[in-house]
Scaffold this motif. Structure first.
Motif, PDB file in Angstrom:
ATOM      1  N   VAL A  13       0.834  -1.206   0.000  1.00 55.66           N
ATOM      2  CA  VAL A  13       0.000   0.000   0.000  1.00 55.66           C
ATOM      3  C   VAL A  13       0.867   1.253   0.000  1.00 55.66           C
ATOM      4  CG1 VAL A  13      -1.711   1.318   1.311  1.00 55.66           C
ATOM      5  CG2 VAL A  13      -1.957  -1.165   1.085  1.00 55.66           C
ATOM      6  N   ARG A  16       2.395   2.135  -3.347  1.00 57.13           N
ATOM      7  CA  ARG A  16       1.450   2.487  -4.415  1.00 57.13           C
ATOM      8  C   ARG A  16       0.816   3.857  -4.187  1.00 57.13           C
ATOM      9  NH1 ARG A  16       0.308  -1.518  -7.972  1.00 57.13           N
ATOM     10  NH2 ARG A  16       1.099  -3.568  -7.419  1.00 57.13           N
ATOM     11  N   SER A  17       1.100   4.465  -3.072  1.00 52.84           N
ATOM     12  CA  SER A  17       0.539   5.771  -2.738  1.00 52.84           C
ATOM     13  C   SER A  17       1.633   6.830  -2.797  1.00 52.84           C
ATOM     14  CB  SER A  17      -0.047   5.739  -1.327  1.00 52.84           C
ATOM     15  OG  SER A  17      -0.256   7.048  -0.840  1.00 52.84           O
ATOM     16  N   GLU A  19       1.658   9.836  -1.561  1.00 53.53           N
ATOM     17  CA  GLU A  19       1.807  10.491  -0.264  1.00 53.53           C
ATOM     18  C   GLU A  19       2.536   9.601   0.733  1.00 53.53           C
ATOM     19  OE1 GLU A  19      -1.216  10.115  -1.811  1.00 53.53           O
ATOM     20  OE2 GLU A  19      -1.491  12.143  -2.570  1.00 53.53           O
ATOM     21  N   LEU A  35       0.966   5.206   7.370  1.00 51.73           N
ATOM     22  CA  LEU A  35      -0.089   4.260   6.990  1.00 51.73           C
ATOM     23  C   LEU A  35      -0.929   3.885   8.203  1.00 51.73           C
ATOM     24  CD1 LEU A  35      -1.589   2.390   5.061  1.00 51.73           C
ATOM     25  CD2 LEU A  35       0.198   0.676   5.491  1.00 51.73           C
TER      26      LEU A  35
END
Length: 65
Positions: A13, A16-17, A19, A35
């Protein structure tokens, strides 16, 4: 509607982000914390339960939301 349980691949995750990836470039811990903070807020709002797994070398642990 029933609460949902989520199993999250943390590094997948984060990477893939944009930010979260930016936070990870500061340090692995910063990325993980960003996260977990995001998911803690989502859990409070939704009532859903999130389990996050960070796989790889090194120590492990648990943290509460």
């Amino acid at each position: 509607m029933d609460d949902v349980r989520w199993l999250i691949d943390g590094y997948n995750v984060i990477r893939r982000s944009p930010e979260l990836g930016a936070r990870e470039r500061q340090s692995l811990e910063a990325g993980r914390q960003a996260l977990c903070d995001l998911l803690s807020r989502a859990a409070r709002v939704s009532g859903d339960e999130f389990t996050v797994v960070f796989d790889g070398a090194g120590g492990g642990g648990t943290a509460g939301a």
